[in-house]
Design a protein around this motif. Structure first.
Motif, short mmCIF file in Angstrom:
data_model
loop_
_atom_site.label_atom_id
_atom_site.label_comp_id
_atom_site.label_asym_id
_atom_site.label_seq_id
_atom_site.Cartn_x
_atom_site.Cartn_y
_atom_site.Cartn_z
N LYS A 78 -11.00 -15.51 -8.15
CA LYS A 78 -11.87 -16.83 -8.58
C LYS A 78 -11.11 -18.65 -8.08
CE LYS A 78 -15.46 -15.31 -11.65
NZ LYS A 78 -15.97 -15.31 -13.16
N GLU A 79 -9.96 -18.08 -8.42
CA GLU A 79 -8.97 -19.30 -8.22
C GLU A 79 -8.83 -19.45 -7.17
OE1 GLU A 79 -5.04 -18.60 -10.16
OE2 GLU A 79 -6.05 -18.60 -11.93
N THR A 91 -11.67 -21.93 -6.99
CA THR A 91 -11.65 -23.61 -8.17
C THR A 91 -10.22 -24.05 -7.62
OG1 THR A 91 -10.06 -22.14 -9.69
CG2 THR A 91 -12.20 -22.74 -10.39
N LEU A 112 -10.36 -9.62 -10.60
CA LEU A 112 -11.58 -10.44 -10.26
C LEU A 112 -11.58 -12.10 -10.74
CD1 LEU A 112 -15.32 -8.15 -10.60
CD2 LEU A 112 -13.78 -9.33 -8.04
N ASN A 113 -10.78 -11.92 -12.40
CA ASN A 113 -10.56 -13.53 -12.64
C ASN A 113 -9.71 -14.08 -11.57
OD1 ASN A 113 -12.84 -13.41 -14.76
ND2 ASN A 113 -10.80 -12.69 -15.96
N LYS A 114 -8.81 -13.03 -11.32
CA LYS A 114 -7.20 -14.29 -10.59
C LYS A 114 -8.19 -14.53 -9.25
CE LYS A 114 -2.94 -12.95 -8.74
NZ LYS A 114 -1.76 -11.96 -8.67
N PRO A 168 -17.07 -4.41 -13.00
CA PRO A 168 -16.57 -5.16 -11.89
C PRO A 168 -16.02 -4.42 -11.01
CG PRO A 168 -16.35 -5.49 -14.39
CD PRO A 168 -16.47 -4.25 -14.45
N THR A 218 -23.09 -15.18 -5.46
CA THR A 218 -23.85 -14.60 -6.57
C THR A 218 -25.10 -14.03 -6.54
OG1 THR A 218 -22.50 -15.53 -8.62
CG2 THR A 218 -24.97 -14.40 -9.13
N GLU A 247 -11.85 -6.31 -13.95
CA GLU A 247 -12.08 -7.51 -14.40
C GLU A 247 -10.28 -8.78 -14.11
OE1 GLU A 247 -13.03 -6.94 -17.93
OE2 GLU A 247 -14.95 -6.53 -17.93
N GLN A 248 -9.26 -8.25 -14.74
CA GLN A 248 -8.17 -9.38 -14.43
C GLN A 248 -8.00 -9.33 -12.74
OE1 GLN A 248 -4.09 -8.06 -14.73
NE2 GLN A 248 -4.96 -7.65 -16.18
N HIS A 303 -19.99 -19.75 -5.57
CA HIS A 303 -18.86 -20.53 -6.47
C HIS A 303 -17.69 -20.82 -5.44
CE1 HIS A 303 -15.66 -20.41 -9.49
NE2 HIS A 303 -14.75 -19.88 -8.13
N THR A 361 -21.68 -10.79 -5.67
CA THR A 361 -21.98 -10.38 -7.92
C THR A 361 -23.31 -9.68 -7.58
OG1 THR A 361 -22.00 -12.42 -8.56
CG2 THR A 361 -20.10 -11.22 -8.49
#
Length: 294
Positions: free
Chosen positions: A119-120, A286, A115-117, A59, A126, A112-113, A283, A52
């Protein structure tokens, strides 16, 4: 206590300390290897490393950059079976789905959906800085390419102005601004005056060596005030450090110097430095944070 005995005890103490340090470093490398292997081998998207940038980027462009880096394709298309439904595909595989009023909103929302997925399960990096303003005053600071946090590129920066003259408006390249932005605003300008006149070839070599050893993905730009002979030397010296060079411009020719940056190598280096350095912040996915607990 005799001097010889004191010396012997001191040497033994130093050996114990050195052994502890080596053991700690070994344990860290084992932990890094275990984490990276677990992330990479989890499935088809384990090798994704999402970068990023500092500048505001859509996104969709961020996701496009990651997909392109892995030599895959990213598409968003309208569903044939559902009204106002769009689907995001990565190399033909459905990755995200949702309802939107138009294709532009669909690209943004689905990216966006996605990228959020991700992140797991994927590493995110960054970028803390995109542009280094090199002046005569800061040229010789050893941290210039490794630790200093620089000012992000803006409309006043040299890189921005160069790209603007080529017709760039600030986003990704391409009709939908889908191109990779990572290499657009990451320049450090190097001029002859800043290097000085004393032993110029030595200073150029040191500059290139420092750049090659750093974690930075900047592109060095050697200004047009270098002579033809000096530019020949820059090309030859850069090759010794496995750096790529390219001459640009007409009469006022400049030389760009860059390197192939392996994102997973950056991930490993950031893990060694606690997850952050002067250029990047890491990052950890998760789903794998438990592997990085001390």
């Amino acid at each position: 206590m005799s001097t010889n005995l004191k010396r012997k005890l001191n040497e033994e103490k130093q050996e114990v300390v050195a052994e502890k340090i080596n053991k700690r470093e070994l344990n860290l490398e084992e932990k890094i290897s275990k984490l990276v292997d677990a992330v990479v081998t989890q499935g088809p998207y384990g090798r994704f490393v999402i970068t990023t940038p500092t500048t505001e980027t859509s996104p969709y462009v961020t996701l496009q950059n990651a997909v392109s880096y892995m030599n895959l394709t990213l598409t968003v298309s309208k569903s044939e079976s559902e009204i106002n439904s769009f689907v995001l595909h990565v190399s033909g595989q459905e990755f995200a789905k949702g309802r939107f009023s138009n294709i532009q909103d669909a690209r943004k929302g689905l990216a966006e959906q996605a990228l959020n997925k991700l992140k797991e399960t994927c590493f995110f990096i960054t970028r803390k800085s995109d542009f280094v303003n090199v002046t005569k005053g800061n040229l010789h600071e050893t941290e210039a390419l490794s630790e200093t946090v620089q000012t992000p590129a803006s409309s006043d920066s040299t890189a921005y102005k160069i790209m603007a003259k080529m017709g760039w408006s600030g986003g990704g390249l391409g009709a939908q601004e889908q191109g990779n932005c990572d290499a657009i605003t990451i320049y450090e300008n190097v001029n002859r005056q800043g290097l000085g006149t004393s032993n110029l070839t030595k200073q150029i070599t040191e500059k290139l060596e420092s750049f090659a050893k750093s974690s930075s993905s900047l592109t060095l730009v050697f200004d047009s005030d270098f002579t033809k002979e000096e530019r020949v030397f820059i090309h030859k010296a850069a090759r010794k450090f496995n750096l790529k060079t390219k001459s640009i411009g007409g009469e006022n020719r400049k030389i760009t110097v860059s390197k192939n940056v392996n994102k997973m190598d950056i991930v490993k280096q950031l893990l060694r430095t606690g997850g952050e350095d002067g250029f990047y912040k890491l990052h950890i996915p998760t789903n794998f944070e438990h592997l990085w607990q001390f």
